[in-house]
Design a protein around this motif. Structure first.
Motif, PDB file in Angstrom:
ATOM      1  N   SER A  33     -33.318 -37.938 -38.484  1.00 45.08           N
ATOM      2  CA  SER A  33     -34.682 -38.411 -38.712  1.00 45.08           C
ATOM      3  C   SER A  33     -35.344 -37.691 -39.874  1.00 45.08           C
ATOM      4  CB  SER A  33     -35.513 -38.226 -37.434  1.00 45.08           C
ATOM      5  OG  SER A  33     -35.531 -36.864 -37.048  1.00 45.08           O
ATOM      6  N   ASP A  34     -34.916 -36.453 -40.133  1.00 36.22           N
ATOM      7  CA  ASP A  34     -35.515 -35.702 -41.232  1.00 36.22           C
ATOM      8  C   ASP A  34     -35.190 -36.336 -42.580  1.00 36.22           C
ATOM      9  OD1 ASP A  34     -36.576 -33.891 -39.460  1.00 36.22           O
ATOM     10  OD2 ASP A  34     -34.853 -32.542 -39.566  1.00 36.22           O
ATOM     11  N   VAL A  35     -33.971 -36.886 -42.711  1.00 35.61           N
ATOM     12  CA  VAL A  35     -33.591 -37.535 -43.950  1.00 35.61           C
ATOM     13  C   VAL A  35     -34.149 -38.947 -44.008  1.00 35.61           C
ATOM     14  CG1 VAL A  35     -31.648 -38.249 -45.399  1.00 35.61           C
ATOM     15  CG2 VAL A  35     -31.494 -36.151 -44.049  1.00 35.61           C
ATOM     16  N   VAL A  36     -34.085 -39.666 -42.888  1.00 38.23           N
ATOM     17  CA  VAL A  36     -34.594 -41.033 -42.849  1.00 38.23           C
ATOM     18  C   VAL A  36     -36.082 -41.069 -43.168  1.00 38.23           C
ATOM     19  CG1 VAL A  36     -34.985 -43.026 -41.360  1.00 38.23           C
ATOM     20  CG2 VAL A  36     -32.836 -41.782 -41.230  1.00 38.23           C
ATOM     21  N   ALA A  37     -36.785 -40.021 -42.809  1.00 35.85           N
ATOM     22  CA  ALA A  37     -38.225 -39.970 -43.049  1.00 35.85           C
ATOM     23  C   ALA A  37     -38.548 -39.876 -44.539  1.00 35.85           C
ATOM     24  CB  ALA A  37     -38.835 -38.779 -42.318  1.00 35.85           C
ATOM     25  N   LEU A  38     -37.534 -39.639 -45.363  1.00 34.60           N
ATOM     26  CA  LEU A  38     -37.758 -39.518 -46.794  1.00 34.60           C
ATOM     27  C   LEU A  38     -36.896 -40.528 -47.557  1.00 34.60           C
ATOM     28  CD1 LEU A  38     -37.590 -35.622 -47.018  1.00 34.60           C
ATOM     29  CD2 LEU A  38     -39.657 -37.029 -47.043  1.00 34.60           C
ATOM     30  N   PRO A  39     -37.051 -41.819 -47.260  1.00 36.01           N
ATOM     31  CA  PRO A  39     -36.189 -42.823 -47.895  1.00 36.01           C
ATOM     32  C   PRO A  39     -36.375 -42.919 -49.394  1.00 36.01           C
ATOM     33  CG  PRO A  39     -38.018 -43.884 -46.765  1.00 36.01           C
ATOM     34  CD  PRO A  39     -38.073 -42.427 -46.405  1.00 36.01           C
ATOM     35  N   ARG A  42     -34.727 -39.772 -53.414  1.00 34.18           N
ATOM     36  CA  ARG A  42     -33.326 -39.928 -53.788  1.00 34.18           C
ATOM     37  C   ARG A  42     -32.671 -38.579 -54.046  1.00 34.18           C
ATOM     38  NH1 ARG A  42     -32.854 -44.254 -58.481  1.00 34.18           N
ATOM     39  NH2 ARG A  42     -30.653 -43.813 -58.049  1.00 34.18           N
ATOM     40  N   THR A  43     -33.462 -37.612 -54.479  1.00 32.69           N
ATOM     41  CA  THR A  43     -32.917 -36.286 -54.739  1.00 32.69           C
ATOM     42  C   THR A  43     -32.424 -35.643 -53.453  1.00 32.69           C
ATOM     43  OG1 THR A  43     -34.423 -35.984 -56.607  1.00 32.69           O
ATOM     44  CG2 THR A  43     -33.407 -34.003 -55.672  1.00 32.69           C
ATOM     45  N   ALA A  44     -33.210 -35.768 -52.397  1.00 31.60           N
ATOM     46  CA  ALA A  44     -32.822 -35.190 -51.109  1.00 31.60           C
ATOM     47  C   ALA A  44     -31.530 -35.817 -50.608  1.00 31.60           C
ATOM     48  CB  ALA A  44     -33.935 -35.394 -50.080  1.00 31.60           C
ATOM     49  N   ARG A  45     -31.419 -37.138 -50.763  1.00 26.78           N
ATOM     50  CA  ARG A  45     -30.203 -37.817 -50.328  1.00 26.78           C
ATOM     51  C   ARG A  45     -28.993 -37.373 -51.157  1.00 26.78           C
ATOM     52  NH1 ARG A  45     -29.201 -42.087 -47.136  1.00 26.78           N
ATOM     53  NH2 ARG A  45     -27.217 -43.141 -47.466  1.00 26.78           N
TER      54      ARG A  45
END
Length: 237
Positions: A33-39, A42-45
């Motif tokens: 959820s921590d990653v999904v919350a930042l769709p 792109r840098t985080a992904r």
């Protein structure tokens, strides 16, 4: 020299950043959820994808590293749906790692690793990713991991239509279809294997669905063959 100066122009800011991230618990960073919350980030992904790439290289043919990373199997499995590289890492950890697979098989607290994928096939639809993982858990080379085989096969037989493709021979042509196609976004009609293979090479949404359909059918055959591999007690019937 100027480039070096730019790296250290604000050492106090860098220190504050390091201090901030060092206080964040690891578990908070590994929840999907921590990653999904930042769709939109792109840098985080990208950073997550690079991390998985590094981990894959670290565990490749390295038993000690594989065993250590395997202690985080639950967290890695939770991130499979994010398509960050978790699947490749899991398969690399399990590849030809009989000692690890036997350890997992003999630990009653780790049965959820297999249940996770079996349940997903029934509730979320036919995703070949789950079959690849189950095949990796069921055998090493030509040796079956019997405790895992004994969990997987009864589940498949109890949920045949949800977990396997329907197959028939119609006018001398092999056809397949997914009776629960709406779950996996696959074509609902009977299709010839030849037509599926031909359509899978093209571009577009339907071609993507056909590729997944063909991939799933192949992986299901591979899994069934893997479940027949003999374990320590001898050949399976």
């Amino acid at each position: 020299q100027s480039a070096q100066d730019n790296l250290f122009t604000d050492s106090s800011q860098l220190s504050r950043e390091v201090e901030h991230w060092s206080e964040v618990p690891l578990v908070e960073l590994t929840r999907p959820s921590d990653v999904v919350a930042l769709p939109a980030n792109r840098t985080a992904r990208l950073v997550c994808e690079l991390c998985y790439t590094v981990l894959v290289q670290m565990v490749h043919k390295h038993e000690h590293n594989s065993s250590h990373v395997a202690t985080f199997l639950g967290e890695i499995q939770d991130q499979l749906v994010l398509k960050l590289g978790a699947e490749k890492l899991l398969l690399e950890i399990l590849a030809d790692n009989e000692a690890l697979l036997q350890t997992i098989a003999n630990d009653a607290t780790k049965t959820h690793h297999i249940a996770f994928h079996l349940e997903a096939l029934v509730t979320e639809g036919k995703d070949p990713m789950h079959l690849r993982f189950l095949s990796s858990m069921a055998a090493v080379s030509d040796k079956g991991i019997e405790p895992h085989q004994d969990k997987i096969l009864p589940h498949l037989l109890a949920h045949v239509r949800e977990t396997l493709m329907e197959v028939r021979v119609w006018h001398q042509a092999v056809q397949i279809r997914d009776p629960y196609s709406e779950k996996a976004d696959m074509p609902p009609e009977w299709l010839e294997l030849v037509a599926i293979a031909g359509g899978a090479t093209r571009h577009g949404r339907r071609s993507k669905a056909l590729r997944q359909m063909l991939d799933y059918f192949i992986e299901s055959l591979m899994l069934l063959a893997t479940l027949c591999k003999p374990g320590r007690s001898g050949r399976r019937v």
